[in-house]
Structures are given as structure tokens and as C-alpha cells.
Motif scaffolding. Structure first.
Motif, PDB file in Angstrom:
ATOM      1  N   LEU A 184      29.244  -8.876  10.628  1.00  0.00           N
ATOM      2  CA  LEU A 184      29.802  -7.888   9.717  1.00  0.00           C
ATOM      3  C   LEU A 184      30.397  -6.727  10.506  1.00  0.00           C
ATOM      4  N   ASP A 185      31.591  -6.323  10.145  1.00  0.00           N
ATOM      5  CA  ASP A 185      32.229  -5.158  10.751  1.00  0.00           C
ATOM      6  C   ASP A 185      31.646  -3.919  10.077  1.00  0.00           C
ATOM      7  N   GLN A 186      30.699  -3.259  10.738  1.00  0.00           N
ATOM      8  CA  GLN A 186      29.951  -2.176  10.109  1.00  0.00           C
ATOM      9  C   GLN A 186      30.831  -1.005   9.693  1.00  0.00           C
ATOM     10  N   ASN A 187      31.761  -0.628  10.543  1.00  0.00           N
ATOM     11  CA  ASN A 187      32.612   0.518  10.205  1.00  0.00           C
ATOM     12  C   ASN A 187      33.434   0.250   8.947  1.00  0.00           C
ATOM     13  N   SER A 188      34.024  -0.930   8.870  1.00  0.00           N
ATOM     14  CA  SER A 188      34.818  -1.276   7.691  1.00  0.00           C
ATOM     15  C   SER A 188      33.951  -1.376   6.443  1.00  0.00           C
ATOM     16  N   MET A 189      32.756  -1.944   6.609  1.00  0.00           N
ATOM     17  CA  MET A 189      31.859  -2.104   5.465  1.00  0.00           C
ATOM     18  C   MET A 189      31.332  -0.756   4.984  1.00  0.00           C
ATOM     19  N   LEU A 190      31.038   0.146   5.916  1.00  0.00           N
ATOM     20  CA  LEU A 190      30.577   1.481   5.526  1.00  0.00           C
ATOM     21  C   LEU A 190      31.643   2.186   4.692  1.00  0.00           C
ATOM     22  N   GLN A 191      32.886   2.032   5.106  1.00  0.00           N
ATOM     23  CA  GLN A 191      33.983   2.652   4.381  1.00  0.00           C
ATOM     24  C   GLN A 191      34.177   1.996   3.015  1.00  0.00           C
ATOM     25  N   GLN A 192      34.080   0.688   2.972  1.00  0.00           N
ATOM     26  CA  GLN A 192      34.300  -0.033   1.719  1.00  0.00           C
ATOM     27  C   GLN A 192      33.217   0.256   0.688  1.00  0.00           C
ATOM     28  N   TYR A 193      31.958   0.388   1.137  1.00  0.00           N
ATOM     29  CA  TYR A 193      30.846   0.515   0.205  1.00  0.00           C
ATOM     30  C   TYR A 193      30.329   1.945   0.041  1.00  0.00           C
ATOM     31  N   SER A 194      30.976   2.903   0.690  1.00  0.00           N
ATOM     32  CA  SER A 194      30.557   4.296   0.494  1.00  0.00           C
ATOM     33  C   SER A 194      30.717   4.736  -0.966  1.00  0.00           C
ATOM     34  N   MET A 210      23.631   6.662   2.378  1.00  0.00           N
ATOM     35  CA  MET A 210      24.446   6.108   3.463  1.00  0.00           C
ATOM     36  C   MET A 210      23.558   5.513   4.556  1.00  0.00           C
ATOM     37  N   ILE A 211      22.419   6.139   4.773  1.00  0.00           N
ATOM     38  CA  ILE A 211      21.453   5.581   5.728  1.00  0.00           C
ATOM     39  C   ILE A 211      20.946   4.237   5.210  1.00  0.00           C
ATOM     40  N   GLY A 212      20.698   4.171   3.891  1.00  0.00           N
ATOM     41  CA  GLY A 212      20.256   2.915   3.293  1.00  0.00           C
ATOM     42  C   GLY A 212      21.327   1.841   3.390  1.00  0.00           C
ATOM     43  N   LEU A 213      22.591   2.237   3.233  1.00  0.00           N
ATOM     44  CA  LEU A 213      23.697   1.292   3.367  1.00  0.00           C
ATOM     45  C   LEU A 213      23.784   0.764   4.791  1.00  0.00           C
ATOM     46  N   ASN A 214      23.637   1.638   5.758  1.00  0.00           N
ATOM     47  CA  ASN A 214      23.668   1.219   7.162  1.00  0.00           C
ATOM     48  C   ASN A 214      22.518   0.255   7.471  1.00  0.00           C
ATOM     49  N   ASP A 215      21.365   0.535   6.885  1.00  0.00           N
ATOM     50  CA  ASP A 215      20.210  -0.349   7.063  1.00  0.00           C
ATOM     51  C   ASP A 215      20.492  -1.717   6.442  1.00  0.00           C
ATOM     52  N   ALA A 216      21.152  -1.718   5.277  1.00  0.00           N
ATOM     53  CA  ALA A 216      21.500  -2.979   4.617  1.00  0.00           C
ATOM     54  C   ALA A 216      22.438  -3.805   5.495  1.00  0.00           C
ATOM     55  N   LEU A 217      23.395  -3.135   6.128  1.00  0.00           N
ATOM     56  CA  LEU A 217      24.343  -3.836   6.997  1.00  0.00           C
ATOM     57  C   LEU A 217      23.639  -4.486   8.181  1.00  0.00           C
ATOM     58  N   SER A 218      22.633  -3.822   8.710  1.00  0.00           N
ATOM     59  CA  SER A 218      21.934  -4.360   9.877  1.00  0.00           C
ATOM     60  C   SER A 218      20.973  -5.484   9.522  1.00  0.00           C
ATOM     61  N   THR A 230      24.600  -6.688  -3.981  1.00  0.00           N
ATOM     62  CA  THR A 230      23.274  -6.712  -4.603  1.00  0.00           C
ATOM     63  C   THR A 230      22.207  -6.280  -3.615  1.00  0.00           C
ATOM     64  N   PHE A 231      22.283  -6.826  -2.410  1.00  0.00           N
ATOM     65  CA  PHE A 231      21.320  -6.487  -1.365  1.00  0.00           C
ATOM     66  C   PHE A 231      21.438  -5.015  -0.989  1.00  0.00           C
ATOM     67  N   ALA A 232      22.669  -4.533  -0.837  1.00  0.00           N
ATOM     68  CA  ALA A 232      22.896  -3.147  -0.440  1.00  0.00           C
ATOM     69  C   ALA A 232      22.412  -2.175  -1.511  1.00  0.00           C
ATOM     70  N   THR A 233      22.639  -2.520  -2.778  1.00  0.00           N
ATOM     71  CA  THR A 233      22.201  -1.649  -3.863  1.00  0.00           C
ATOM     72  C   THR A 233      20.700  -1.416  -3.806  1.00  0.00           C
ATOM     73  N   GLN A 234      19.948  -2.478  -3.547  1.00  0.00           N
ATOM     74  CA  GLN A 234      18.494  -2.349  -3.448  1.00  0.00           C
ATOM     75  C   GLN A 234      18.097  -1.450  -2.287  1.00  0.00           C
ATOM     76  N   ARG A 235      18.762  -1.612  -1.148  1.00  0.00           N
ATOM     77  CA  ARG A 235      18.454  -0.820   0.043  1.00  0.00           C
ATOM     78  C   ARG A 235      18.829   0.652  -0.153  1.00  0.00           C
TER      79      ARG A 235
END
Length: 237
Positions: A8-18, A46-54, A66-71
Motif C-alpha cells: 500500500l502506498d501510505q502517502n496516497s492512502m492517507l490523502q485519499q482517506y483523510s 489520522m493516527i488510527g488511519l496510519n495504524d490501519a495502513l500498517s 471497513t478495516f480503517a473505520t474500525q481502527r
């Protein structure tokens, strides 16, 4: 969005799901006292989103959102647990409002007006509305919370935890939801609109305020007053 190595491209995903983080924060904020800042929820989310990505593993067959929402929600709730988000004084004030609403409903046989609640409390209408702003509503889904004057330290654990695996909890939740729908129908029309826009249409406070032509603070007051009325109704459930 993946890198050349299939990760997963974390930077792109952080921007997309912020925007998801901001949406979840705005959904949660009206259920919390006024001292909780929206920016704090977003930062923790945002910390939870980063944790979801990892931690995300597509092989588990779960969609990332769905996974990110829970995190994200989990990170926000963990922050609230450690921040003494609702003081004993706030809870006491909340119960005082509910008691006044209950007495007036028994006496009048209808939902009391704001001015009547203020008079019952022995305060001005402006002071009552300030009380509503301070209380700011509570967790709506589990309105059976009837904490004592001694406080409720495990409120979030008992009322936000996932009980989907428990059939009895599912049955109780279904019954509660039915009772909640019936209780909402007894609210004054304007408060019904607020509840519908917030919980059914996923509108945030700013959007609801624009529709009603009032301030966000006024929407918070209407929301808090609705919650007090509903909690009184569900005491009988």
C-alpha cells in the motif's frame, strides 16, 4: 493504491482517506461534551488511519475502508477513555435536565417546550441553553445508560464495545432500536428533523445548521435536548 513492490502506498492512502477521518470525527463530536475539540479527534483519527495502513492485510477478505473505520473509531475512543471526557458535574447536569423533562411530561402529557424546562429548572432560557451546550449529548445508540452520581468510568467500554457476536445482545439491540424509533416519533417536529439529518442522512452540524437557518450552537442545543427526551422515554423501555 500500491507501490511497485505491491505494498500500500501510505502517502496516497492517507490523502485519499483523510476525508473519512474528518467525517467520523464530525459524526462523533455531537455526542460529546463541548470541551472535546474536533481537531483533537481528527488528529487522533489520522493516527488510527496510519495504524490501519500498517496492519491491513487484503488476504483477510475485508475491505480497507471497513478495516480503517474500525481502527479510526477505536483510536478516537481510546483517546476519549484517557481524557476524562465527561466529568461528574456534566453527568449530574445531564441527569438534572432529564429529571425536569420527565416531571414535565408527566404533568403536561406532552413534550415540554424549552421555556417550560428552563422554568422547571429555575433558570433563564439562556442559562438552560448554555446547559445544553455543555452537556452536548451522549452516546445515542445505547441510551439505556443510567449511571449513578458516583460517575461511570467504564461508560465507553460498556456502551461502545462490539457485542455483535452475542445473540442476546443482538436481540436486545433490535428491541432498543425499535423503542428508539417509536421514541423519536414523539419528539417535536424540529428535533425530529435534526435527528433524521444527523443519524439517517449522515449530515454534520454545519450542514444541519445551514438547512435549518440557525447556528451550529443551536443545532447542538436541539440535539442535546432531543437526547434528554429520548433517554427519559427509554427509561420506560
Amino acid at each position: 493504491m500500491y507501490t511497485a513492490k505491491g505494498r500500500l502506498d501510505q502517502n496516497s492512502m492517507l490523502q485519499q482517506y483523510s476525508p473519512l477521518v474528518r467525517r467520523l470525527a464530525h459524526q462523533m463530536i455531537a455526542k460529546l461534551p463541548a470541551n472535546v475539540e474536533i481537531d483533537d479527534l481528527i488528529q487522533v483519527g489520522m493516527i488510527g488511519l496510519n495504524d490501519a495502513l500498517s496492519r491491513f492485510d487484503a488476504a483477510q477478505g475485508v475491505q480497507f475502508e471497513t478495516f480503517a473505520t474500525q481502527r479510526i473509531r477505536g483510536a478516537m475512543l481510546d483517546e476519549l477513555r484517557g481524557a476524562d471526557w465527561m466529568s461528574r458535574g456534566t453527568r449530574k447536569q445531564q441527569r438534572t435536565i432529564e429529571a425536569a423533562v420527565h416531571r414535565l411530561e408527566q404533568k403536561l402529557g406532552r413534550p415540554p417546550h424549552e421555556s417550560e424546562i428552563a422554568k422547571e429548572l429555575g433558570v433563564t432560557l439562556s442559562d438552560y441553553q448554555d446547559m445544553l451546550n455543555k452537556v452536548r449529548g451522549t452516546q445515542l445508540v445505547y441510551l439505556e445508560d443510567m449511571s449513578s452520581d458516583n460517575g461511570d468510568d467504564d461508560y465507553l467500554d460498556r456502551h461502545v464495545s462490539d457485542k455483535d457476536a452475542d445473540p442476546l445482545s443482538q436481540l436486545n439491540d433490535h428491541r432498543l432500536r425499535s423503542a428508539l424509533v417509536d421514541a423519536i416519533k414523539t419528539l417535536p417536529e424540529r428535533e425530529q428533523y435534526v435527528m433524521s439529518m444527523y443519524y439517517e442522512q449522515d449530515m454534520n452540524l454545519k450542514e444541519i445548521a445551514a438547512v435549518l437557518g440557525v447556528t451550529e450552537s443551536r443545532v447542538c442545543q436541539l440535539h442535546s435536548q432531543s437526547i434528554a427526551r429520548l433517554r427519559v422515554k427509554l427509561r420506560e423501555w
